[in-house]
Write a protein that holds these residues in place. Structure first.
Motif, PDB file in Angstrom:
ATOM      1  N   LEU A 128       0.853  -1.193   0.000  1.00 36.50           N
ATOM      2  CA  LEU A 128       0.000   0.000   0.000  1.00 36.50           C
ATOM      3  C   LEU A 128       0.889   1.244   0.000  1.00 36.50           C
ATOM      4  O   LEU A 128       1.930   1.261   0.640  1.00 36.50           O
ATOM      5  N   ARG A 129       0.451   2.283  -0.685  1.00 35.15           N
ATOM      6  CA  ARG A 129       1.249   3.512  -0.791  1.00 35.15           C
ATOM      7  C   ARG A 129       0.350   4.732  -0.757  1.00 35.15           C
ATOM      8  O   ARG A 129      -0.860   4.641  -0.932  1.00 35.15           O
ATOM      9  N   GLY A 130       0.975   5.915  -0.562  1.00 38.21           N
ATOM     10  CA  GLY A 130       0.316   7.208  -0.736  1.00 38.21           C
ATOM     11  C   GLY A 130      -0.922   7.400   0.110  1.00 38.21           C
ATOM     12  O   GLY A 130      -0.999   6.935   1.262  1.00 38.21           O
ATOM     13  N   SER A 131      -1.915   8.090  -0.479  1.00 36.99           N
ATOM     14  CA  SER A 131      -3.099   8.452   0.306  1.00 36.99           C
ATOM     15  C   SER A 131      -3.944   7.211   0.659  1.00 36.99           C
ATOM     16  O   SER A 131      -4.624   7.204   1.684  1.00 36.99           O
ATOM     17  N   LEU A 133      -2.824   4.412   1.655  1.00 29.18           N
ATOM     18  CA  LEU A 133      -2.247   3.898   2.893  1.00 29.18           C
ATOM     19  C   LEU A 133      -2.548   4.833   4.071  1.00 29.18           C
ATOM     20  O   LEU A 133      -3.027   4.381   5.122  1.00 29.18           O
ATOM     21  N   SER A 134      -2.294   6.135   3.905  1.00 32.79           N
ATOM     22  CA  SER A 134      -2.482   7.032   5.067  1.00 32.79           C
ATOM     23  C   SER A 134      -3.949   7.073   5.494  1.00 32.79           C
ATOM     24  O   SER A 134      -4.261   7.147   6.681  1.00 32.79           O
ATOM     25  N   GLU A 135      -4.875   6.987   4.515  1.00 30.20           N
ATOM     26  CA  GLU A 135      -6.299   6.986   4.888  1.00 30.20           C
ATOM     27  C   GLU A 135      -6.675   5.684   5.608  1.00 30.20           C
ATOM     28  O   GLU A 135      -7.447   5.697   6.564  1.00 30.20           O
ATOM     29  N   ARG A 136      -6.113   4.597   5.148  1.00 26.44           N
ATOM     30  CA  ARG A 136      -6.392   3.312   5.810  1.00 26.44           C
ATOM     31  C   ARG A 136      -5.865   3.320   7.253  1.00 26.44           C
ATOM     32  O   ARG A 136      -6.512   2.811   8.166  1.00 26.44           O
ATOM     33  N   VAL A 137      -4.691   3.937   7.446  1.00 27.78           N
ATOM     34  CA  VAL A 137      -4.098   4.007   8.787  1.00 27.78           C
ATOM     35  C   VAL A 137      -5.008   4.820   9.716  1.00 27.78           C
ATOM     36  O   VAL A 137      -5.305   4.397  10.848  1.00 27.78           O
ATOM     37  N   VAL A 138      -5.498   5.950   9.230  1.00 25.34           N
ATOM     38  CA  VAL A 138      -6.390   6.785  10.041  1.00 25.34           C
ATOM     39  C   VAL A 138      -7.671   6.009  10.382  1.00 25.34           C
ATOM     40  O   VAL A 138      -8.144   6.014  11.531  1.00 25.34           O
ATOM     41  N   GLN A 139      -8.191   5.329   9.378  1.00 22.08           N
ATOM     42  CA  GLN A 139      -9.416   4.534   9.575  1.00 22.08           C
ATOM     43  C   GLN A 139      -9.213   3.501  10.702  1.00 22.08           C
ATOM     44  O   GLN A 139     -10.054   3.360  11.597  1.00 22.08           O
ATOM     45  N   LEU A 140      -8.052   2.834  10.685  1.00 23.07           N
ATOM     46  CA  LEU A 140      -7.796   1.796  11.696  1.00 23.07           C
ATOM     47  C   LEU A 140      -7.527   2.406  13.074  1.00 23.07           C
ATOM     48  O   LEU A 140      -7.984   1.874  14.090  1.00 23.07           O
ATOM     49  N   LEU A 141      -6.808   3.536  13.088  1.00 23.48           N
ATOM     50  CA  LEU A 141      -6.541   4.195  14.382  1.00 23.48           C
ATOM     51  C   LEU A 141      -7.865   4.606  15.022  1.00 23.48           C
ATOM     52  O   LEU A 141      -8.068   4.439  16.236  1.00 23.48           O
TER      53      LEU A 141
END
Ligand SMILES: Nc1ncnc2c1ncn2[C@@H]1O[C@H](COP(=O)(O)OP(=O)(O)OP(=O)(O)O)[C@@H](O)[C@H]1O
Ligand SMILES: [Mg+2]
Length: 343
Positions: A128-131, A133-141
């Motif tokens: 996973l890369r770029g937005s 990945l970062s959106e998925r990380v926020v979703q999981l947090l």
């Protein structure tokens, strides 16, 4: 969900459907031999339906982690088949790896990185890369209530928070199956209950299939749709917690004696009492299953007294998974659990 109990290794799964289309995990005659004579797995058979929470319950060395490692392609079996959503995981491991997340018995969280960094790294490992990945990380947090602690070093997290981060890392690539090897061992009761809640929601709301291993009878009872009792690399029995308990009608009378007696001696002494279905002796404990525990207790006590057997305590209870475990293995589970926790 049916209530069928399956004394495993006879080719039946104890599930309502038998077409492979409905199965998330199908394991057949799985064997793993270490060295010349250690059979960590010895012909393991079971299936898990899509969306189910399926538990492996067993003592130390039963083969739970070995089974999970083989299913997650981290270890090669000596023999047998593993299918994950119809993908042959033994011969096509790369394809299988896209389908599942794996949370190991030992935490994979890097304490010197923040929660967000741990998730970003895990995502990159899955391509996973770029937005995205970062959106998925926020979703999981957000999903795991870790947003406030996202940019703190994860070594400062509580045990429960670290375990949640482990879970979030296992889910970064939207897997269909989540393997959890002892997800709650070492957590306090509150953190454990919170994690049960999370796992329940992942299965019932997101449709994730969960296979977890556990030492906790209560965890298996509360969380699992079905469970398998595993010992010596084999499934001893499987079914829903209700069906497994329901198979044990009546009451369980537990008599703790001051000195050990043999099972043969106990059966010989108590044979005159009617309505005793089962007598099991484990150390200083005599377990008797009967329809009417309260009515039978005086007769049991008077026979023991007549035979000069001193009794420390006697209790009557409804059958629990403890009793199911005792019945199929011949020994109580809690001693093993206590050893594990204090290890
Ligand atoms: N790498 C290895 N080499 C040799 N033997 C092994 C290896 N890994 C596991 N075993 C043996 O295989 C058996 C099953 O071990 P496994 O770790 O799967 O049990 P477990 O059910 O996960 O136990 P626990 O509840 O303690 O985690 C044990 O007898 C263990 O000693
Ligand atoms: Mg293990």
């Amino acid at each position: 969900m049916n209530n069928m109990i399956d004394p495993e290794n006879k080719g039946v799964d104890g599930v309502t459907c038998t077409t492979d289309e409905d199965l998330a995990i199908k394991v057949r005659t799985l064997t793993k031999k270490y060295g010349k004579d250690v059979f960590a797995l010895n012909g393991l058979n079971f299936s898990v339906q899509k969306g189910e929470i399926y538990g492996f319950l067993g003592p130390n060395g039963a083969g739970k982690s070995t089974a999970v490692k083989v299913m997650t392609t981290l270890s090669c079996p000596s023999q047998g088949e593993v299918q994950l959503y119809n993908v042959d995981a033994i011969h096509y491991p790369e394809e299988a790896r896209k389908l599942f997340g794996y949370v190991a018995q030992q935490s994979a969280v890097d304490g010197e990185s923040t929660g967000r960094e741990n998730l970003m790294l895990q995502g990159r490992l899955y391509g996973l890369r770029g937005s995205i990945l970062s959106e998925r990380v926020v979703q999981l947090l957000e999903r795991f209530d870790l947003m406030d602690a996202a940019d703190r070093l994860s070594k400062t997290y509580s045990g429960g928070m670290q375990r949640k981060l482990d879970l979030a890392m296992g889910l970064i690539h939207h897997p269909k199956i989540l393997f959890l090897d002892e997800p709650t061992t070492g957590l306090d009761p509150e953190a454990r209950a919170s994690l049960w809640d999370t796992i329940h929601h992942l299965s019932k709301e997101d449709g994730l299939t969960v296979l977890l291993t556990t030492h906790y009878l209560e965890e298996a009872d509360q969380l699992c749709d079905r469970l398998a009792i595993i010992d010596k690399g084999k499934v001893i029995v499987q079914g829903t917690p209700e069906a497994l308990k329901g198979e044990m009608h009546g009451d369980v009378v537990h008599i703790e004696t001051m000195e050990a007696i043999s099972e043969f001696q106990a059966k010989d002494m108590l044979q005159g009492i009617s309505d005793l279905h089962e007598i099991i002796v484990d150390g200083l404990s005599v377990y008797v299953r009967t329809h009417q525990g309260a009515e039978q207790l005086p007769a049991l006590m008077s026979i023991l007294k007549a035979e000069n057997i001193k009794v420390r305590a006697a209790t009557i209870s409804r059958p629990s998974l403890d009793d199911v475990y005792l019945r199929y293995t011949g020994h109580v589970f809690t001693e093993t659990e206590e050893r594990e926790v204090s290890r």
